[in-house]
Design a protein around this motif. Structure first.
Motif, PDB file in Angstrom:
ATOM      1  N   TYR A  52       0.857  -1.184   0.000  1.00  0.00           N
ATOM      2  CA  TYR A  52       0.000   0.000   0.000  1.00  0.00           C
ATOM      3  C   TYR A  52       0.896   1.238   0.000  1.00  0.00           C
ATOM      4  O   TYR A  52       1.578   1.529   0.983  1.00  0.00           O
ATOM      5  CB  TYR A  52      -0.914   0.006   1.216  1.00  0.00           C
ATOM      6  CG  TYR A  52      -1.903  -1.136   1.240  1.00  0.00           C
ATOM      7  CD1 TYR A  52      -3.130  -1.035   0.574  1.00  0.00           C
ATOM      8  CD2 TYR A  52      -1.614  -2.323   1.902  1.00  0.00           C
ATOM      9  CE1 TYR A  52      -4.040  -2.083   0.593  1.00  0.00           C
ATOM     10  CE2 TYR A  52      -2.515  -3.381   1.923  1.00  0.00           C
ATOM     11  CZ  TYR A  52      -3.724  -3.254   1.262  1.00  0.00           C
ATOM     12  OH  TYR A  52      -4.619  -4.304   1.271  1.00  0.00           O
ATOM     13  N   HIS A  53       0.877   1.967  -1.113  1.00  0.00           N
ATOM     14  CA  HIS A  53       1.689   3.178  -1.282  1.00  0.00           C
ATOM     15  C   HIS A  53       0.862   4.349  -0.746  1.00  0.00           C
ATOM     16  O   HIS A  53       0.051   4.934  -1.465  1.00  0.00           O
ATOM     17  CB  HIS A  53       1.979   3.349  -2.774  1.00  0.00           C
ATOM     18  CG  HIS A  53       3.326   3.893  -3.097  1.00  0.00           C
ATOM     19  ND1 HIS A  53       3.724   5.169  -2.741  1.00  0.00           N
ATOM     20  CD2 HIS A  53       4.383   3.345  -3.762  1.00  0.00           C
ATOM     21  CE1 HIS A  53       4.950   5.373  -3.187  1.00  0.00           C
ATOM     22  NE2 HIS A  53       5.381   4.283  -3.809  1.00  0.00           N
ATOM     23  N   VAL A  54       1.060   4.697   0.538  1.00  0.00           N
ATOM     24  CA  VAL A  54       0.313   5.780   1.180  1.00  0.00           C
ATOM     25  C   VAL A  54       1.177   7.045   1.104  1.00  0.00           C
ATOM     26  O   VAL A  54       2.296   7.067   1.621  1.00  0.00           O
ATOM     27  CB  VAL A  54      -0.019   5.435   2.640  1.00  0.00           C
ATOM     28  CG1 VAL A  54      -0.910   6.508   3.257  1.00  0.00           C
ATOM     29  CG2 VAL A  54      -0.687   4.067   2.730  1.00  0.00           C
ATOM     30  N   ASN A  55       0.659   8.078   0.459  1.00  0.00           N
ATOM     31  CA  ASN A  55       1.484   9.215   0.063  1.00  0.00           C
ATOM     32  C   ASN A  55       1.025  10.513   0.727  1.00  0.00           C
ATOM     33  O   ASN A  55      -0.158  10.843   0.691  1.00  0.00           O
ATOM     34  CB  ASN A  55       1.410   9.388  -1.455  1.00  0.00           C
ATOM     35  CG  ASN A  55       1.698   8.102  -2.196  1.00  0.00           C
ATOM     36  OD1 ASN A  55       2.822   7.636  -2.221  1.00  0.00           O
ATOM     37  ND2 ASN A  55       0.667   7.509  -2.784  1.00  0.00           N
ATOM     38  N   PHE A  56       1.997  11.240   1.281  1.00  0.00           N
ATOM     39  CA  PHE A  56       1.719  12.518   1.935  1.00  0.00           C
ATOM     40  C   PHE A  56       2.622  13.603   1.374  1.00  0.00           C
ATOM     41  O   PHE A  56       3.768  13.343   0.990  1.00  0.00           O
ATOM     42  CB  PHE A  56       1.944  12.421   3.446  1.00  0.00           C
ATOM     43  CG  PHE A  56       1.160  11.338   4.118  1.00  0.00           C
ATOM     44  CD1 PHE A  56      -0.220  11.431   4.247  1.00  0.00           C
ATOM     45  CD2 PHE A  56       1.803  10.209   4.616  1.00  0.00           C
ATOM     46  CE1 PHE A  56      -0.947  10.418   4.870  1.00  0.00           C
ATOM     47  CE2 PHE A  56       1.078   9.200   5.239  1.00  0.00           C
ATOM     48  CZ  PHE A  56      -0.295   9.302   5.364  1.00  0.00           C
ATOM     49  N   GLY A  57       2.097  14.820   1.340  1.00  0.00           N
ATOM     50  CA  GLY A  57       2.887  15.967   0.895  1.00  0.00           C
ATOM     51  C   GLY A  57       2.575  17.184   1.735  1.00  0.00           C
ATOM     52  O   GLY A  57       1.801  17.135   2.698  1.00  0.00           O
ATOM     53  N   ALA A  58       3.171  18.309   1.369  1.00  0.00           N
ATOM     54  CA  ALA A  58       2.923  19.569   2.073  1.00  0.00           C
ATOM     55  C   ALA A  58       1.481  20.035   1.789  1.00  0.00           C
ATOM     56  O   ALA A  58       0.942  19.776   0.719  1.00  0.00           O
ATOM     57  CB  ALA A  58       3.926  20.615   1.619  1.00  0.00           C
TER      58      ALA A  58
END
Length: 332
Positions: A194-200
């Motif tokens: 599971y590629h869980v992605n966070f950014g600004a």
């Protein structure tokens, strides 16, 4: 409005004419002004998360926000169309980011032995899409099946349910429950990540990442990231760092957790560790691309770690379950 019981309370007081006032799923077609004309399910819980579910992309979760702030990372790739037949490293050419991009089900990691980068499940269409009633509760629940089937090869069905609502504390959450079923006649080497992605602005330079694990191993870095537990400043070079966390600590109910703090949102990612015993952490420090990936997985992508104790293959008719949850609150 706080807590998971709030909708029932408002209903009981006669303050709501319809549940959709605080928990709804709206269908739309694509993003205005883009090349994406795919069906999108826009799910929202008042006071909680709002996110897109993508039936054309494995029933994954695309754009997501909490309290009006972006939560999931959005990549620079504008073309969101699924690939008809992913091959080689083409996966990255259509990687639009999003909160959750599922990888598998027969392969994860680099392209190898005829398998494309990260498999093809995220490019397969969902069927039997349904929005389930959650009457009188501050919840949305969506379900679908994603088939990875072939005439002369392995066949696996992913039965997915996505639930989102509010904890009693007021934290927003989204939970994915997956059942992988071998619907074919031969065993399959089941793999899932599971590629869980966070950014600004949910994650910022200096944000802290906490993982309770006995081992933390860096893959060879293209750009230097001094420490896995702290997000770096944006770098001028194009590159990434990947860290494998293994021998993860587990709660009494069998879950492992990664927390991220120091941005405008406090984030908790949890997963069932019996079927997802590894965690990969992806850091993309490049200026204009800057991102953090938290990636629970069934198998390691590198490092020669042992296979999961529940076995490497899925026999015909066998079922394996996976659970993932992202919870978030404002860091104020």
């Amino acid at each position: 409005m706080r807590g998971a019981a709030s909708l029932a309370d408002l209903r009981a007081q006669g303050l709501l004419a319809h549940d959709d006032a605080v928990a709804s799923v709206v269908e739309r077609v694509g993003l205005p002004g883009s090349a994406d004309h795919a069906r999108v399910l826009d799910a929202a819980v008042a006071g909680g998360l709002r996110f897109d579910v993508l039936p054309a992309r494995g029933f994954d979760i695309g754009r997501a926000e909490f309290a009006g702030l972006p939560l999931g990372w959005v990549s620079p790739v504008a073309d969101a169309r699924p690939l008809d037949r992913p091959a080689g490293s083409a996966w990255i050419d259509r990687f639009t980011g999003g909160l959750v991009a599922t990888c598998g089900l027969l392969h994860i990691g680099a392209a190898d032995d005829g398998h494309p980068l990260h498999g093809d499940i995220g490019h397969r269409p969902a069927s039997h899409v349904r929005v389930e009633p959650t009457r009188g509760r501050s919840l949305v629940r969506l379900s679908a099946d994603v088939e990875s089937a072939s005439v002369f090869g392995p066949s696996v069905r992913l039965e997915r349910t996505i639930t989102s609502g509010l904890r009693e504390s007021g934290d927003g959450f989204v939970r994915i429950e997956d059942r992988a079923v071998n619907t074919g006649a031969v065993p399959v080497p089941l793999r899932i990540l599971y590629h869980v992605n966070f950014g600004a602005p949910a994650v910022l330079p200096g944000s802290r990442i906490s993982v309770d694990a006995a081992r933390h191993a860096f893959r060879e870095q293209v750009v230097e990231v001094p420490e896995w537990s702290r997000m770096p400043d944006p770098a001028p070079a194009i590159g990434e760092a990947v860290i494998l966390h293994s021998d993860l600590a587990r709660s009494e109910d069998g879950w492992s957790v990664c927390t991220v703090s120091g941005g405008l949102l406090d984030i908790e990612v949890g997963w069932r560790a019996d079927t997802l015993p590894y965690l990969h952490q992806w850091i993309l420090p490049t200026r204009g691309r800057w991102a953090l990936g938290v990636e629970p997985s069934s198998h390691p992508l590198f490092g020669g770690a042992a296979a999961p104790t529940d076995g490497d293959g899925l026999a015909p008719g066998e079922v394996r379950t996976f659970e993932l949850m992202v919870a978030v609150r404002a860091a104020i």
